[in-house]
Design a protein around this motif. Structure first.
Motif, PDB file in Angstrom:
ATOM      1  N   ALA A   1       9.173  16.342 -12.681  1.00  0.00           N
ATOM      2  CA  ALA A   1       8.302  17.570 -12.784  1.00  0.00           C
ATOM      3  C   ALA A   1       7.046  17.441 -12.287  1.00  0.00           C
ATOM      4  O   ALA A   1       6.281  18.394 -12.031  1.00  0.00           O
ATOM      5  N   LEU A   2       6.321  16.533 -12.524  1.00  0.00           N
ATOM      6  CA  LEU A   2       5.258  15.808 -11.774  1.00  0.00           C
ATOM      7  C   LEU A   2       5.145  15.924 -10.439  1.00  0.00           C
ATOM      8  O   LEU A   2       4.227  16.688  -9.714  1.00  0.00           O
ATOM      9  N   LYS A   3       6.156  15.467  -9.691  1.00  0.00           N
ATOM     10  CA  LYS A   3       6.089  15.698  -8.463  1.00  0.00           C
ATOM     11  C   LYS A   3       6.502  16.945  -7.738  1.00  0.00           C
ATOM     12  O   LYS A   3       5.924  17.436  -6.623  1.00  0.00           O
ATOM     13  N   PHE A   4       7.126  17.897  -8.495  1.00  0.00           N
ATOM     14  CA  PHE A   4       7.118  19.396  -8.194  1.00  0.00           C
ATOM     15  C   PHE A   4       5.895  19.796  -8.094  1.00  0.00           C
ATOM     16  O   PHE A   4       5.344  20.543  -7.017  1.00  0.00           O
ATOM     17  N   LYS A   5       4.936  19.674  -9.075  1.00  0.00           N
ATOM     18  CA  LYS A   5       3.726  20.138  -9.003  1.00  0.00           C
ATOM     19  C   LYS A   5       2.837  19.459  -8.103  1.00  0.00           C
ATOM     20  O   LYS A   5       2.069  20.184  -7.161  1.00  0.00           O
ATOM     21  N   GLU A   6       2.864  18.367  -7.934  1.00  0.00           N
ATOM     22  CA  GLU A   6       1.991  17.625  -7.222  1.00  0.00           C
ATOM     23  C   GLU A   6       2.237  17.872  -5.673  1.00  0.00           C
ATOM     24  O   GLU A   6       1.257  17.836  -4.877  1.00  0.00           O
ATOM     25  N   THR A   7       3.576  18.068  -5.158  1.00  0.00           N
ATOM     26  CA  THR A   7       3.871  17.974  -3.816  1.00  0.00           C
ATOM     27  C   THR A   7       4.167  19.283  -3.468  1.00  0.00           C
ATOM     28  O   THR A   7       4.094  19.507  -2.175  1.00  0.00           O
ATOM     29  N   CYS A   8       4.559  19.858  -4.371  1.00  0.00           N
ATOM     30  CA  CYS A   8       5.066  21.275  -4.006  1.00  0.00           C
ATOM     31  C   CYS A   8       4.568  22.488  -4.388  1.00  0.00           C
ATOM     32  O   CYS A   8       4.830  23.774  -4.067  1.00  0.00           O
TER      33      CYS A   8
ATOM     34  N   PRO B   1       0.955  -1.319  -0.059  1.00  0.00           N
ATOM     35  CA  PRO B   1      -0.048  -0.053  -0.060  1.00  0.00           C
ATOM     36  C   PRO B   1       0.946   1.294  -0.051  1.00  0.00           C
ATOM     37  O   PRO B   1       1.881   1.359   0.627  1.00  0.00           O
ATOM     38  N   GLU B   2       0.470   2.281  -0.803  1.00  0.00           N
ATOM     39  CA  GLU B   2       1.045   3.596  -0.657  1.00  0.00           C
ATOM     40  C   GLU B   2      -0.071   4.475  -0.244  1.00  0.00           C
ATOM     41  O   GLU B   2      -1.261   4.869  -0.846  1.00  0.00           O
ATOM     42  N   ARG B   3      -0.064   5.085   0.923  1.00  0.00           N
ATOM     43  CA  ARG B   3      -0.839   5.958   1.794  1.00  0.00           C
ATOM     44  C   ARG B   3      -0.512   7.411   1.423  1.00  0.00           C
ATOM     45  O   ARG B   3      -1.697   8.002   1.140  1.00  0.00           O
ATOM     46  N   SER B   4       0.457   7.536   0.789  1.00  0.00           N
ATOM     47  CA  SER B   4       0.851   9.035   0.270  1.00  0.00           C
ATOM     48  C   SER B   4       0.213   9.047  -1.253  1.00  0.00           C
ATOM     49  O   SER B   4       0.338   8.210  -1.944  1.00  0.00           O
ATOM     50  N   VAL B   5      -0.329  10.218  -1.312  1.00  0.00           N
ATOM     51  CA  VAL B   5      -0.951  10.592  -2.985  1.00  0.00           C
ATOM     52  C   VAL B   5       0.166  10.427  -3.743  1.00  0.00           C
ATOM     53  O   VAL B   5      -0.132   9.889  -4.811  1.00  0.00           O
ATOM     54  N   ALA B   6       1.466  10.904  -3.381  1.00  0.00           N
ATOM     55  CA  ALA B   6       2.672  10.891  -4.361  1.00  0.00           C
ATOM     56  C   ALA B   6       3.020   9.452  -4.379  1.00  0.00           C
ATOM     57  O   ALA B   6       3.546   8.987  -3.357  1.00  0.00           O
ATOM     58  N   ALA B   7       3.193   8.640  -5.475  1.00  0.00           N
ATOM     59  CA  ALA B   7       3.363   7.463  -5.675  1.00  0.00           C
ATOM     60  C   ALA B   7       5.037   7.696  -5.720  1.00  0.00           C
ATOM     61  O   ALA B   7       5.624   8.271  -6.552  1.00  0.00           O
ATOM     62  N   THR B   8       5.790   6.710  -5.199  1.00  0.00           N
ATOM     63  CA  THR B   8       7.081   6.651  -5.156  1.00  0.00           C
ATOM     64  C   THR B   8       7.774   5.085  -5.375  1.00  0.00           C
ATOM     65  O   THR B   8       8.227   4.931  -6.474  1.00  0.00           O
ATOM     66  N   LYS B   9       7.500   4.409  -4.351  1.00  0.00           N
ATOM     67  CA  LYS B   9       8.298   2.929  -4.519  1.00  0.00           C
ATOM     68  C   LYS B   9       7.709   2.164  -5.594  1.00  0.00           C
ATOM     69  O   LYS B   9       8.041   1.315  -6.156  1.00  0.00           O
ATOM     70  N   SER B  10       6.171   2.341  -5.904  1.00  0.00           N
ATOM     71  CA  SER B  10       5.724   1.696  -7.057  1.00  0.00           C
ATOM     72  C   SER B  10       6.062   2.066  -8.060  1.00  0.00           C
ATOM     73  O   SER B  10       6.349   1.275  -9.232  1.00  0.00           O
ATOM     74  N   TRP B  11       6.430   3.325  -8.229  1.00  0.00           N
ATOM     75  CA  TRP B  11       7.049   3.799  -9.604  1.00  0.00           C
ATOM     76  C   TRP B  11       8.485   3.362  -9.826  1.00  0.00           C
ATOM     77  O   TRP B  11       8.869   2.849 -11.084  1.00  0.00           O
ATOM     78  N   ILE B  12       9.444   3.430  -8.772  1.00  0.00           N
ATOM     79  CA  ILE B  12      10.682   2.566  -9.079  1.00  0.00           C
ATOM     80  C   ILE B  12      10.538   1.214  -9.334  1.00  0.00           C
ATOM     81  O   ILE B  12      11.319   0.825  -9.928  1.00  0.00           O
ATOM     82  N   ALA B  13       9.367   0.587  -8.634  1.00  0.00           N
ATOM     83  CA  ALA B  13       9.204  -0.948  -9.015  1.00  0.00           C
ATOM     84  C   ALA B  13       8.765  -1.013 -10.407  1.00  0.00           C
ATOM     85  O   ALA B  13       9.204  -1.834 -11.061  1.00  0.00           O
ATOM     86  N   SER B  14       8.148  -0.068 -11.046  1.00  0.00           N
ATOM     87  CA  SER B  14       7.700  -0.166 -12.442  1.00  0.00           C
ATOM     88  C   SER B  14       9.028  -0.285 -13.483  1.00  0.00           C
ATOM     89  O   SER B  14       9.113  -1.016 -14.116  1.00  0.00           O
ATOM     90  N   LEU B  15       9.905   0.729 -13.082  1.00  0.00           N
ATOM     91  CA  LEU B  15      11.035   0.869 -13.966  1.00  0.00           C
ATOM     92  C   LEU B  15      11.871  -0.372 -13.740  1.00  0.00           C
ATOM     93  O   LEU B  15      12.354  -0.888 -14.699  1.00  0.00           O
ATOM     94  N   ALA B  16      12.053  -0.776 -12.611  1.00  0.00           N
ATOM     95  CA  ALA B  16      12.925  -1.949 -12.312  1.00  0.00           C
ATOM     96  C   ALA B  16      12.281  -3.147 -13.154  1.00  0.00           C
ATOM     97  O   ALA B  16      13.019  -3.849 -13.389  1.00  0.00           O
ATOM     98  N   ALA B  17      10.875  -3.141 -13.021  1.00  0.00           N
ATOM     99  CA  ALA B  17      10.215  -4.500 -13.646  1.00  0.00           C
ATOM    100  C   ALA B  17      10.442  -4.259 -15.234  1.00  0.00           C
ATOM    101  O   ALA B  17      10.759  -5.396 -15.891  1.00  0.00           O
TER     102      ALA B  17
ATOM    103  N   CYS C   1       3.937  22.962   2.248  1.00  0.00           N
ATOM    104  CA  CYS C   1       2.766  22.071   1.721  1.00  0.00           C
ATOM    105  C   CYS C   1       2.940  20.442   2.349  1.00  0.00           C
ATOM    106  O   CYS C   1       3.893  20.149   2.770  1.00  0.00           O
ATOM    107  N   ASP C   2       1.820  19.898   2.126  1.00  0.00           N
ATOM    108  CA  ASP C   2       1.847  18.211   2.878  1.00  0.00           C
ATOM    109  C   ASP C   2       2.008  17.446   1.578  1.00  0.00           C
ATOM    110  O   ASP C   2       1.032  17.501   0.703  1.00  0.00           O
ATOM    111  N   PRO C   3       2.871  16.991   1.519  1.00  0.00           N
ATOM    112  CA  PRO C   3       3.274  15.970   0.195  1.00  0.00           C
ATOM    113  C   PRO C   3       2.385  14.792   0.237  1.00  0.00           C
ATOM    114  O   PRO C   3       2.154  13.978  -0.665  1.00  0.00           O
ATOM    115  N   ASP C   4       2.004  14.258   1.275  1.00  0.00           N
ATOM    116  CA  ASP C   4       1.056  13.262   1.573  1.00  0.00           C
ATOM    117  C   ASP C   4      -0.539  13.402   1.004  1.00  0.00           C
ATOM    118  O   ASP C   4      -1.050  12.570   0.538  1.00  0.00           O
TER     119      ASP C   4
END
Length: 341
Positions: A224-231, A146-162, A326-329
């Protein structure tokens, strides 16, 4: 201000363990998909995803085209979901669908259309029991949890590794597969790197460019998306080649730029662009695995360097969000699962 680490920071730090588990549990699946693709090579690859998942598809495009020569393009999901147009002509193809939830209606409509046209559907999905998994011929379970933060992180890294593991199995490239064995340890090292100069540099920014190229373009798009999304910071991603056209007209004195370099020719071109824009007075911060950058970065196989860069970036952008109040979550107006039609 939050007490203790945010969910985003905690979840991003879990990426090394997630990737280690993924590469072990999905080893047989990668091998089976690779054997299938060698036995029946697709004429084209169609990727399906939105947001961060479409950025992962950018990574897949560069990796698949450079290592197999197979044309790879991102599907326009609205063609299936809004226009109901027969965009999938019959023929040998691989449909690579990437999703955190596997539930977005436009994604499902596109994948169903691709499968009906005879595509071999491979789904990279994090959530278990998803409709996307039911549509797929083969499922790569990212297993990020589960990713409880709205900002996806570990799942995106896993996608690239996959994606990298899938292409390594397809091509039987021992160099890429060997470096994947070292990826979890290198991700942990990347997570510990100090990118705090970027927090100070971008704390008061209102607009920003992120540069990448080749394998690294996906990381620039994600950043760039994370800058907009979290900041709440307007940021745009550009190829170091594309930025030299219209966008460079607005790069002037103190314009902020984050450049994500690399050790291959594409990464070197990012470094060259960074130096050119710095000479014009832009406020450039360069992360260069080749050395000599403003932000520390880890060198390795060129296809793996962007994954390491984004691991370092996630910790930094989390700190930047907090510095900007800002609240990144829980960014305003956003939900964890976006079900577009």
């Amino acid at each position: 201000m939050k007490d203790g680490p945010t969910l985003m920071e905690t979840e991003a730090a879990e990426a090394p363990a997630v990737v280690r588990r993924l590469l072990v549990t999905m080893r047989g699946t990668f091998a089976n998909i690779g054997a299938r693709l060698r036995a029946a090579p697709p004429a084209v690859v169609v990727t399906c995803g939105r947001g961060s998942s479409d950025h992962a598809a950018t990574y897949a495009k560069y990796l698949i085209e450079t290592m197999t020569g197979t044309p790879t393009a991102s599907a326009a999901l609205s063609v299936a979901s809004l226009y109901d147009a027969p965009a999938a002509a019959p023929g040998a193809r691989l449909c690579l669908a990437i999703s955190q939830s596997g539930r977005s209606p436009d994604l499902l409509a596109t994948v169903a259309q691709q499968r009906a046209a005879g595509a071999f559907v491979v789904a990279l999905v994090n959530a278990g029991g998803s409709p996307l998994a039911d549509l797929a011929d083969a499922v790569i379970a990212l297993g990020a949890g589960p990713e409880r933060s709205v900002a996806a992180t570990k799942s995106w890294i896993a996608s690239l590794a996959a994606i990298a593991a899938l292409v390594a199995a397809w091509t039987e490239d021992t160099g890429l597969s060997g470096t994947l064995d070292e990826l979890p340890e290198r991700l942990a090292a990347a997570d510990a790197l100090d990118w705090s100069p970027a927090v100070a540099a971008f704390a008061g920014a209102t607009d920003l460019f992120v540069l990448g190229r080749g394998y690294g373009l996906a990381a620039a798009q994600e950043a760039a998306l994370k800058f907009k999304e979290t900041c709440a910071l307007h940021a745009e991603a550009f190829s170091a080649a594309e930025v030299r056209h219209g966008p460079m007209a607005i790069i002037g004195e103190r314009f902020p730029i984050l450049a994500l370099g690399g050790t291959d020719r594409a990464g070197v071109s990012v470094c060259d662009a960074a130096q050119e824009f710095r000479a014009r007075g832009a406020a450039v911060l360069l992360a260069d695995p080749g050395g000599g950058g403003d932000l520390p970065a880890i060198a390795g196989h060129p296809a793996i360097e962007p994954i390491l860069l984004i691991q370092s970036f996630y910790r930094m952008v989390n700190a930047l969000a907090l510095a900007r109040g800002c609240d990144p979550d829980s960014p305003p107006h956003l939900n964890k699962v976006t079900e577009t039609l």
